[in-house]
Write an enzyme that holds these catalytic residues in place. Structure first.
Site, PDB file in Angstrom:
ATOM      1  N   GLU A   1       0.836  -1.124  -0.061  1.00  0.00           N
ATOM      2  CA  GLU A   1       0.113  -0.083   0.025  1.00  0.00           C
ATOM      3  C   GLU A   1       0.722   1.225  -0.155  1.00  0.00           C
ATOM      4  O   GLU A   1       2.042   1.259   0.548  1.00  0.00           O
ATOM      5  CB  GLU A   1      -0.939  -0.009   1.179  1.00  0.00           C
ATOM      6  CG  GLU A   1      -1.748  -1.170   1.174  1.00  0.00           C
ATOM      7  CD  GLU A   1      -2.542  -1.428   2.349  1.00  0.00           C
ATOM      8  OE1 GLU A   1      -3.152  -0.339   3.158  1.00  0.00           O
ATOM      9  OE2 GLU A   1      -2.795  -2.366   2.751  1.00  0.00           O
TER      10      GLU A   1
ATOM     11  N   CYS B   1       3.627   8.242   1.201  1.00  0.00           N
ATOM     12  CA  CYS B   1       3.988   7.275   2.307  1.00  0.00           C
ATOM     13  C   CYS B   1       4.149   6.067   1.549  1.00  0.00           C
ATOM     14  O   CYS B   1       3.198   5.579   1.195  1.00  0.00           O
ATOM     15  CB  CYS B   1       2.961   7.282   3.331  1.00  0.00           C
ATOM     16  SG  CYS B   1       3.318   6.038   4.709  1.00  0.00           S
TER      17      CYS B   1
ATOM     18  N   CYS C   1       5.884  -7.542   7.386  1.00  0.00           N
ATOM     19  CA  CYS C   1       6.823  -7.161   8.010  1.00  0.00           C
ATOM     20  C   CYS C   1       7.382  -8.354   9.166  1.00  0.00           C
ATOM     21  O   CYS C   1       6.330  -8.850   9.674  1.00  0.00           O
ATOM     22  CB  CYS C   1       6.725  -5.948   8.797  1.00  0.00           C
ATOM     23  SG  CYS C   1       7.757  -5.125   9.942  1.00  0.00           S
TER      24      CYS C   1
ATOM     25  N   CYS D   1       5.588  -6.002  15.736  1.00  0.00           N
ATOM     26  CA  CYS D   1       5.198  -4.803  16.959  1.00  0.00           C
ATOM     27  C   CYS D   1       3.771  -5.172  17.293  1.00  0.00           C
ATOM     28  O   CYS D   1       2.949  -5.435  16.657  1.00  0.00           O
ATOM     29  CB  CYS D   1       5.256  -3.435  16.663  1.00  0.00           C
ATOM     30  SG  CYS D   1       7.090  -3.044  16.073  1.00  0.00           S
TER      31      CYS D   1
ATOM     32  N   CYS E   1       0.839  -3.131  15.701  1.00  0.00           N
ATOM     33  CA  CYS E   1       0.956  -2.766  14.313  1.00  0.00           C
ATOM     34  C   CYS E   1       0.389  -3.699  13.433  1.00  0.00           C
ATOM     35  O   CYS E   1       0.773  -4.962  13.536  1.00  0.00           O
ATOM     36  CB  CYS E   1       2.360  -2.414  14.018  1.00  0.00           C
ATOM     37  SG  CYS E   1       2.631  -1.906  12.164  1.00  0.00           S
TER      38      CYS E   1
ATOM     39  N   GLY F   1       6.209  -2.555   6.157  1.00  0.00           N
ATOM     40  CA  GLY F   1       7.739  -2.938   6.108  1.00  0.00           C
ATOM     41  C   GLY F   1       8.583  -2.129   7.129  1.00  0.00           C
ATOM     42  O   GLY F   1       8.522  -1.182   7.504  1.00  0.00           O
ATOM     43  N   GLU F   2       9.755  -2.675   7.282  1.00  0.00           N
ATOM     44  CA  GLU F   2      10.867  -2.054   7.814  1.00  0.00           C
ATOM     45  C   GLU F   2      11.829  -1.570   6.751  1.00  0.00           C
ATOM     46  O   GLU F   2      12.684  -2.447   6.276  1.00  0.00           O
ATOM     47  CB  GLU F   2      11.663  -3.063   8.879  1.00  0.00           C
ATOM     48  CG  GLU F   2      12.801  -2.721   9.514  1.00  0.00           C
ATOM     49  CD  GLU F   2      12.780  -1.280  10.144  1.00  0.00           C
ATOM     50  OE1 GLU F   2      11.852  -0.750  10.790  1.00  0.00           O
ATOM     51  OE2 GLU F   2      13.936  -0.357   9.819  1.00  0.00           O
TER      52      GLU F   2
ATOM     53  N   SER G   1      11.948   5.947   8.336  1.00  0.00           N
ATOM     54  CA  SER G   1      11.372   5.454   9.718  1.00  0.00           C
ATOM     55  C   SER G   1      11.907   4.019  10.031  1.00  0.00           C
ATOM     56  O   SER G   1      11.729   3.125   9.265  1.00  0.00           O
ATOM     57  CB  SER G   1       9.955   5.566  10.030  1.00  0.00           C
ATOM     58  OG  SER G   1       9.519   5.308  10.964  1.00  0.00           O
TER      59      SER G   1
ATOM     60  N   SER H   1      11.045   4.789  15.670  1.00  0.00           N
ATOM     61  CA  SER H   1       9.876   4.405  16.221  1.00  0.00           C
ATOM     62  C   SER H   1      10.167   3.821  17.619  1.00  0.00           C
ATOM     63  O   SER H   1      10.683   2.818  17.690  1.00  0.00           O
ATOM     64  CB  SER H   1       8.904   3.235  15.460  1.00  0.00           C
ATOM     65  OG  SER H   1       8.630   3.743  14.172  1.00  0.00           O
ATOM     66  N   LEU H   2      10.038   4.845  18.654  1.00  0.00           N
ATOM     67  CA  LEU H   2      10.481   4.364  20.064  1.00  0.00           C
ATOM     68  C   LEU H   2       9.354   3.647  20.907  1.00  0.00           C
ATOM     69  O   LEU H   2       9.411   2.324  21.126  1.00  0.00           O
ATOM     70  CB  LEU H   2      10.932   5.552  20.694  1.00  0.00           C
ATOM     71  CG  LEU H   2      11.682   5.355  22.026  1.00  0.00           C
ATOM     72  CD1 LEU H   2      13.062   4.499  21.794  1.00  0.00           C
ATOM     73  CD2 LEU H   2      11.927   6.673  22.803  1.00  0.00           C
ATOM     74  N   HIS H   3       8.147   4.049  20.903  1.00  0.00           N
ATOM     75  CA  HIS H   3       7.101   3.854  21.431  1.00  0.00           C
ATOM     76  C   HIS H   3       7.114   3.193  23.019  1.00  0.00           C
ATOM     77  O   HIS H   3       6.080   3.472  23.647  1.00  0.00           O
ATOM     78  CB  HIS H   3       6.437   2.721  20.810  1.00  0.00           C
ATOM     79  CG  HIS H   3       6.473   2.958  19.097  1.00  0.00           C
ATOM     80  ND1 HIS H   3       5.880   4.119  18.990  1.00  0.00           N
ATOM     81  CD2 HIS H   3       6.552   2.407  17.946  1.00  0.00           C
ATOM     82  CE1 HIS H   3       5.597   4.295  17.563  1.00  0.00           C
ATOM     83  NE2 HIS H   3       6.004   3.306  16.895  1.00  0.00           N
TER      84      HIS H   3
ATOM     85  N   ASN I   1      -4.047   4.168  16.873  1.00  0.00           N
ATOM     86  CA  ASN I   1      -4.997   3.863  15.812  1.00  0.00           C
ATOM     87  C   ASN I   1      -5.515   2.348  16.113  1.00  0.00           C
ATOM     88  O   ASN I   1      -4.788   1.583  16.098  1.00  0.00           O
ATOM     89  CB  ASN I   1      -4.560   4.052  14.379  1.00  0.00           C
ATOM     90  CG  ASN I   1      -4.365   5.597  14.113  1.00  0.00           C
ATOM     91  OD1 ASN I   1      -5.356   6.263  14.276  1.00  0.00           O
ATOM     92  ND2 ASN I   1      -3.328   5.823  13.556  1.00  0.00           N
TER      93      ASN I   1
ATOM     94  N   CYS J   1      -1.697   5.543  10.392  1.00  0.00           N
ATOM     95  CA  CYS J   1      -0.286   4.752  10.672  1.00  0.00           C
ATOM     96  C   CYS J   1      -0.757   3.514  11.548  1.00  0.00           C
ATOM     97  O   CYS J   1      -1.522   3.533  12.287  1.00  0.00           O
ATOM     98  CB  CYS J   1       0.190   5.391  11.793  1.00  0.00           C
ATOM     99  SG  CYS J   1       1.147   6.904  11.495  1.00  0.00           S
TER     100      CYS J   1
HETATM  101  N1  SAH Z   1       8.816  -0.354  10.429  1.00  0.00           N
HETATM  102  C1  SAH Z   1       9.239   1.103  10.368  1.00  0.00           C
HETATM  103  C2  SAH Z   1       8.388   1.859   9.317  1.00  0.00           C
HETATM  104  C3  SAH Z   1       6.942   1.808   9.718  1.00  0.00           C
HETATM  105  S1  SAH Z   1       6.323   3.435   9.969  1.00  0.00           S
HETATM  106  C4  SAH Z   1       8.907   1.682  11.728  1.00  0.00           C
HETATM  107  O1  SAH Z   1       8.775   1.094  12.716  1.00  0.00           O
HETATM  108  O2  SAH Z   1       9.282   3.086  11.903  1.00  0.00           O
HETATM  109  C5  SAH Z   1       4.868   3.288  10.467  1.00  0.00           C
HETATM  110  C6  SAH Z   1       4.584   3.885  11.845  1.00  0.00           C
HETATM  111  O3  SAH Z   1       3.301   3.742  12.496  1.00  0.00           O
HETATM  112  C7  SAH Z   1       5.640   3.759  12.950  1.00  0.00           C
HETATM  113  O4  SAH Z   1       5.880   4.705  13.712  1.00  0.00           O
HETATM  114  C8  SAH Z   1       4.611   2.593  13.603  1.00  0.00           C
HETATM  115  O5  SAH Z   1       5.283   2.459  14.753  1.00  0.00           O
HETATM  116  C9  SAH Z   1       3.353   3.406  13.651  1.00  0.00           C
HETATM  117  N2  SAH Z   1       2.192   2.534  14.092  1.00  0.00           N
HETATM  118  C10 SAH Z   1       1.937   1.258  13.786  1.00  0.00           C
HETATM  119  N3  SAH Z   1       0.765   0.750  14.151  1.00  0.00           N
HETATM  120  C11 SAH Z   1       0.325   1.913  14.445  1.00  0.00           C
HETATM  121  C12 SAH Z   1      -0.975   1.995  15.519  1.00  0.00           C
HETATM  122  N4  SAH Z   1      -1.841   1.140  15.501  1.00  0.00           N
HETATM  123  N5  SAH Z   1      -1.428   3.211  15.726  1.00  0.00           N
HETATM  124  C13 SAH Z   1      -0.440   4.252  15.482  1.00  0.00           C
HETATM  125  N6  SAH Z   1       0.858   4.457  14.992  1.00  0.00           N
HETATM  126  C14 SAH Z   1       1.049   2.999  14.795  1.00  0.00           C
END
Ligand code: SAH
Length: 350
Positions: free
Chosen positions: A98, A111, A118, A122, A125, A170-171, A202, A225-227, A301, A344
């Protein structure tokens, strides 16, 4: 004897300028022809060699024998109320990816995906649900952009793509070589001519590749993407943290900033009762001490497969304010394309 099925041609979008120079040279043509071909493809949007009238006919024939212009194939297009457009593409082997076109008042961001699926899994995700299928080729990455450009071109009121973010499925750093090749095509003036500062990669935090990237001499934006707010919370949300632990990742980010003189943006997802606690604030303050950077807060989301929820508006604002009061530049990411699952983490093949 039954003749063998004709082998498919190479995609012209898989070639860097230097590779094209080598090809041109190998068939006895002048090397400046490579630049002419790139101009036709990336500036003028040519999709056949026959239109390249400043090239000798015989040379065009040679090129046609060797290369194809096969773009990814679009299977659906959804337009959100806010103008965001999600494109679903089918690849030659039936995999799906996509791409999302995100217009705003000052920019037009694309994007794009770098892998089908992937492998990092996570816990919030959607992209990781089916695991990794495969890496995208450079040509598949580039052709998402060319396809989107065609759609944008057909809408006369639209501006051209100003920013590219590698935040689709993907990463990116797990497909390092193809990513870098694509970035150089996107960035070069003979290619798409998009400034490096308008290209964002990212990553979920692959330390070895972050180090490698810091030596590429590219002025691109890096987003982490720290989270999680410490090792334990990140272990739970992002299995990749077991290989690349929180503290080592933060150290690698500090090194990256030193090496490149560029800022980093950290993406931090706000999940109710999980990532916006008092403890999270304390840990983040410690982790970000003395670091010049930005934190982009992303309210979670909803993904139907997961149990998490997003915090209330008040909680989100409070969290942001607490970080800002401490001197950490925290911004809130606006939700775009939510009604078409283009936001996202919602990108996935159904
Ligand atoms: N693999 C890379 C590129 C993906 S970017 C990465 O991890 O950065 C997609 C972004 O959306 C990342 O920051 C990811 O963590 C975030 N994301 C994934 N699932 C999400 C969700 N359910 N709600 C909000 N953000 C999310």
């Amino acid at each position: 004897m039954i003749s063998k099925v004709k082998e498919s041609k190479d995609s012209i979008y898989d070639l860097s300028l230097i590779e094209l120079v080598h090809f041109v040279d190998s068939v006895g043509e002048k090397t400046f022809r490579a630049g002419q071909i790139f101009k036709w493809i990336y500036e003028k949007g040519a999709q056949s060699f026959s239109v390249m009238q400043n090239l000798p006919q015989e040379f065009r024939n040679k090129l046609s024998e060797k290369f194809s212009f096969s773009l990814v194939k679009m299977t659906s297009q959804q337009v959100s109320e806010d103008g965001t457009i999600k494109l679903l593409f089918e690849l030659n082997d039936g995999e799906h990816i996509e791409t999302v076109i995100i217009p705003s008042s000052k920019r037009l961001t694309l994007c794009i995906s770098t892998q089908a699926g992937c492998k990092y899994g996570c816990k919030f995700c959607a992209s990781g649900i089916g695991g990794l299928k495969r890496n995208l080729s450079c040509g598949e990455i580039i052709s998402q952009i060319l396809y989107a450009k065609n759609i944008i071109r057909s809408n006369k009121n639209s501006r051209d793509i100003s920013h590219i973010v590698f935040m689709g499925v993907g990463e990116p750093l797990d497909n390092y070589d193809n990513l870098l090749k694509a970035i150089r095509i996107i960035n070069s003036k003979e290619g798409l001519g998009i400034a490096a500062r308008k290209i964002t990669v990212s990553t979920c935090g692959l330390i070895d590749e972050i180090k490698r990237l810091s030596k590429e001499g590219l002025q691109i934006e890096l987003s982490i993407s720290l989270h999680g707010y410490d090792n334990e919370s990140r272990n739970i949300l992002m299995p990749v943290n077991r290989k690349y632990p929180f503290d080592e990742l933060m150290e690698a980010c500090r090194d990256y900033i030193k090496e490149t003189n560029r800022q980093i943006t950290f993406e931090y997802i706000l999940i109710k009762d999980v990532t916006c606690s008092e403890k999270a604030i304390k840990s983040l303050k410690k982790a970000f001490k003395g670091l010049i950077c930005k934190i982009n807060l992303i309210p979670y989301n909803q993904v139907v497969e997961f149990q998490y929820a997003k915090p209330s508006k008040q909680e989100i604002q409070d969290f942001k304010k607490r970080l800002n009061d401490f001197g950490i530049l925290a911004t809130l990411r606006a939700l775009r394309g939510g009604d078409i699952s283009g936001a996202c983490g919602q990108l996935r093949h159904k």
